[in-house]
Write a protein that holds these residues in place. Sequence first.
Motif, PDB file in Angstrom:
ATOM      1  N   PRO A  43      30.475  19.040 -43.100  1.00 36.00           N
ATOM      2  CA  PRO A  43      30.970  17.873 -43.688  1.00 36.00           C
ATOM      3  C   PRO A  43      30.402  17.645 -45.449  1.00 36.00           C
ATOM      4  CG  PRO A  43      28.720  18.174 -42.779  1.00 36.00           C
ATOM      5  CD  PRO A  43      29.522  19.618 -42.474  1.00 36.00           C
ATOM      6  N   LEU A  44      29.362  18.965 -46.189  1.00 38.47           N
ATOM      7  CA  LEU A  44      29.550  18.546 -47.417  1.00 38.47           C
ATOM      8  C   LEU A  44      30.204  18.639 -48.320  1.00 38.47           C
ATOM      9  CD1 LEU A  44      26.787  17.837 -49.609  1.00 38.47           C
ATOM     10  CD2 LEU A  44      26.565  20.087 -49.378  1.00 38.47           C
ATOM     11  N   GLY A  46      33.654  18.933 -47.232  1.00 34.52           N
ATOM     12  CA  GLY A  46      34.143  18.171 -47.156  1.00 34.52           C
ATOM     13  C   GLY A  46      34.223  16.244 -47.810  1.00 34.52           C
ATOM     14  N   TRP A  47      32.928  16.514 -48.089  1.00 31.38           N
ATOM     15  CA  TRP A  47      32.522  15.192 -48.959  1.00 31.38           C
ATOM     16  C   TRP A  47      32.330  15.179 -50.561  1.00 31.38           C
ATOM     17  CZ3 TRP A  47      28.283  14.326 -52.887  1.00 31.38           C
ATOM     18  CH2 TRP A  47      28.111  12.806 -53.011  1.00 31.38           C
ATOM     19  N   VAL A  48      32.388  16.531 -50.536  1.00 34.48           N
ATOM     20  CA  VAL A  48      32.347  17.014 -52.004  1.00 34.48           C
ATOM     21  C   VAL A  48      33.874  17.308 -52.665  1.00 34.48           C
ATOM     22  CG1 VAL A  48      32.168  18.718 -54.080  1.00 34.48           C
ATOM     23  CG2 VAL A  48      30.204  18.155 -52.324  1.00 34.48           C
ATOM     24  N   GLY A  50      36.325  15.218 -51.011  1.00 32.91           N
ATOM     25  CA  GLY A  50      36.627  14.106 -51.668  1.00 32.91           C
ATOM     26  C   GLY A  50      36.729  13.563 -52.495  1.00 32.91           C
ATOM     27  N   LEU A  51      35.070  13.733 -53.095  1.00 37.57           N
ATOM     28  CA  LEU A  51      34.804  13.263 -54.115  1.00 37.57           C
ATOM     29  C   LEU A  51      36.061  13.529 -55.811  1.00 37.57           C
ATOM     30  CD1 LEU A  51      32.653  11.507 -54.960  1.00 37.57           C
ATOM     31  CD2 LEU A  51      31.206  13.145 -55.656  1.00 37.57           C
TER      32      LEU A  51
END
Length: 315
Positions: A43-44, A46-48, A50-51
């Motif tokens: 998830p980390l 994926g979040w990064v 996306g950022l």
Amino acid sequence: MVAETTNEKATSWMDTPPRSPLLRHYSAKLIANMPWLDKLSSPLQGWVNGLFGSPKDASYRIKDMLAGIWLGHPVHPILVTIPIGAWTSTMVFDLVWLANEDDDAMARSADMMMWLGLAGATGSAATGLANWVDTDGQEQRTGMLHALLNGSVTVLNASSAVLRFTGQRKTAIALSSAAYGLTIYSSYIGGELAYSDAIGVNRVIPEAGPDEYVAVMEASDLEPGKLTRVDAAGMPAVLLKEGSTIHAIAATCSHLGGPLDEGSYEDGVVYCPWHNSGFRMCDGAVVNSPAVYSQPTFAVRERDGKIELRRLEHA
């Protein structure tokens, strides 16, 4: 040769820790027994991702900067020297203060180095994240543990910094000393990523290439606009013909070794199929991260109906 019993479960070499020395063996074994790290990593990442967005997004320029395209070298190894050096100084000043608790100069010096280390840790974390986000497998898990250890170090040192202001210096020193112990092991883990797993290493370095022109293919077989892989005296190269011009750069992506000839080409840029690193075909320059090292280029000529290449520069 190590014999295996018929009932022994087969294990991939990727998941088998090195036998020696014992520190590497048990450290790798510890990480292999932490599958819960993967539940944090996915998830980390994926979040990064996306950022940062995609290479064509303006936000991706932040990743390029943190990765070190402008430097031609990863930024993270440079910035990590700030917190490690500052917190080492804090420990030295604290020890001197413990020997003479009336020495206010040592106390102030320790406090200043503590805050400098915390500032440096911020930049170190951001650049490390930009390098880690494109890893997978064992490297991803190792990097996650490295990040958690560094996060714990930062929390302990931040707590120590606050306690120093409130006059609880000896408790603060106990916290920063524990943090320093974690820093040593976390630095070891970081070394494993850099030197054992080769994260951040230029993957083209082992490839030599010819000093003299060598024939690589029939000129008539090269299709215009198609990425074509050839062998230049043992060094893979990728060719692209545009009009009457033929470009040639190393086919092994400098980031993690992906085959550029299997990637995509658009507006003068070839994109690696593994992590989307972009390179200009005309000169091998990095257009976007995660790669930070340019691709070696080749001089190209046609002679007797064949395309010939000669490597031009060091990796």
